[in-house]
Write a protein that holds these residues in place. Structure first.
Motif, PDB file in Angstrom:
ATOM      1  N   GLU A   1       0.685  -1.104   0.029  1.00  0.00           N
ATOM      2  CA  GLU A   1       0.029   0.032  -0.035  1.00  0.00           C
ATOM      3  C   GLU A   1       0.893   1.138   0.060  1.00  0.00           C
ATOM      4  O   GLU A   1       0.573   2.320  -0.785  1.00  0.00           O
ATOM      5  N   LEU A   2       1.885   0.981   0.647  1.00  0.00           N
ATOM      6  CA  LEU A   2       2.849   2.283   0.810  1.00  0.00           C
ATOM      7  C   LEU A   2       3.458   2.675  -0.390  1.00  0.00           C
ATOM      8  O   LEU A   2       3.526   3.810  -0.991  1.00  0.00           O
ATOM      9  N   LYS A   3       3.743   1.741  -1.451  1.00  0.00           N
ATOM     10  CA  LYS A   3       4.252   1.825  -2.741  1.00  0.00           C
ATOM     11  C   LYS A   3       3.291   2.294  -3.663  1.00  0.00           C
ATOM     12  O   LYS A   3       3.860   3.056  -4.755  1.00  0.00           O
ATOM     13  N   LYS A   4       1.975   2.275  -3.272  1.00  0.00           N
ATOM     14  CA  LYS A   4       1.123   3.033  -4.346  1.00  0.00           C
ATOM     15  C   LYS A   4       1.034   4.427  -4.136  1.00  0.00           C
ATOM     16  O   LYS A   4       0.459   4.948  -4.882  1.00  0.00           O
ATOM     17  N   GLU A   5       1.482   4.832  -2.921  1.00  0.00           N
ATOM     18  CA  GLU A   5       1.227   6.203  -2.368  1.00  0.00           C
ATOM     19  C   GLU A   5       2.250   7.239  -3.317  1.00  0.00           C
ATOM     20  O   GLU A   5       3.154   6.773  -3.376  1.00  0.00           O
TER      21      GLU A   5
END
Length: 202
Positions: free
Chosen positions: A111-115
């Motif tokens: 999820e962090l990498k999509k931010e």
């Protein structure tokens, strides 16, 4: 008067300050498997922003896995991890082994990498640290000292890929250690038997 006093007594909570940094493009973690081409599909599960951040739960999907899909999970850990149903069943097994935090950490890193928003990156990066990296956390994952030191240095300027090496380390741990036991577990075997029985009944 009592209501006004209670309102005045409530603490004021401020969000974390925005940290400088330039997020880099998202990378597909499925390439860690050494596959010749990426098979990863974007996760279609809907979550609130807070649920995405802390990854406290994986939402149930409407569709149930087919027999072919369940059989295929025994051939490839990648297929388990790129399937929302596969991750849910794998998480159930990990919970029985008290190692559910490994999958939750991996998902939080995804999820962090999509931010792309810098403020959100700063907040999510710090929550991941507090939940899964800090030695004070009951959900701390097992990371070697070199990776842990790199994370500590990155906290001064968080990015959406700052946990990439740690994520790979936990993915490898689940692949080599948990996945073989998952295939021999009652969680997986019972699901497989149930799917086979359903096919025979139809």
């Amino acid at each position: 008067i009592g209501v006004d006093m209670r309102k005045r007594q409530q603490p004021h909570i401020e969000g974390p300050p925005q940290a400088p940094g330039h997020p880099r493009p998202n990378n597909c973690c499925m390439c860690w498997c050494g596959c010749c081409k990426c098979l990863w599909n974007e996760d279609r599960m809907e979550r609130s922003e807070r649920a995405c951040t802390k990854m406290d739960s994986i939402e149930a999907t409407e569709e149930q896995p087919t027999l072919d899909e369940v059989v295929a999970w025994a051939r490839s850990f990648e297929l388990v991890m790129r399937s929302s149903e596969g991750r849910e069943i794998f998480r159930e097994f990990l919970r029985s082994e008290y190692s559910e935090e490994n999958l939750l950490f991996w998902l939080a890193c995804e999820e962090l990498k999509k931010e792309t928003d810098l403020t959100a990156i700063d907040e999510k990066a710090r929550i991941i640290y507090e939940d899964y990296v800090s030695i004070l956390s009951p959900k701390e994952v097992s990371l070697d000292s070199r990776v842990r030191e790199g994370i500590n240095l990155s906290l001064t300027e968080p990015s959406n890929v700052m946990y990439e090496e740690a994520q790979l380390q936990i993915y490898t741990l689940m692949h080599r250690d948990s996945y073989p036991r998952f295939l021999n577990s009652s969680v997986y075997r019972n699901l497989l038997d149930s799917k086979r029985s359903s096919c025979l009944d139809t």
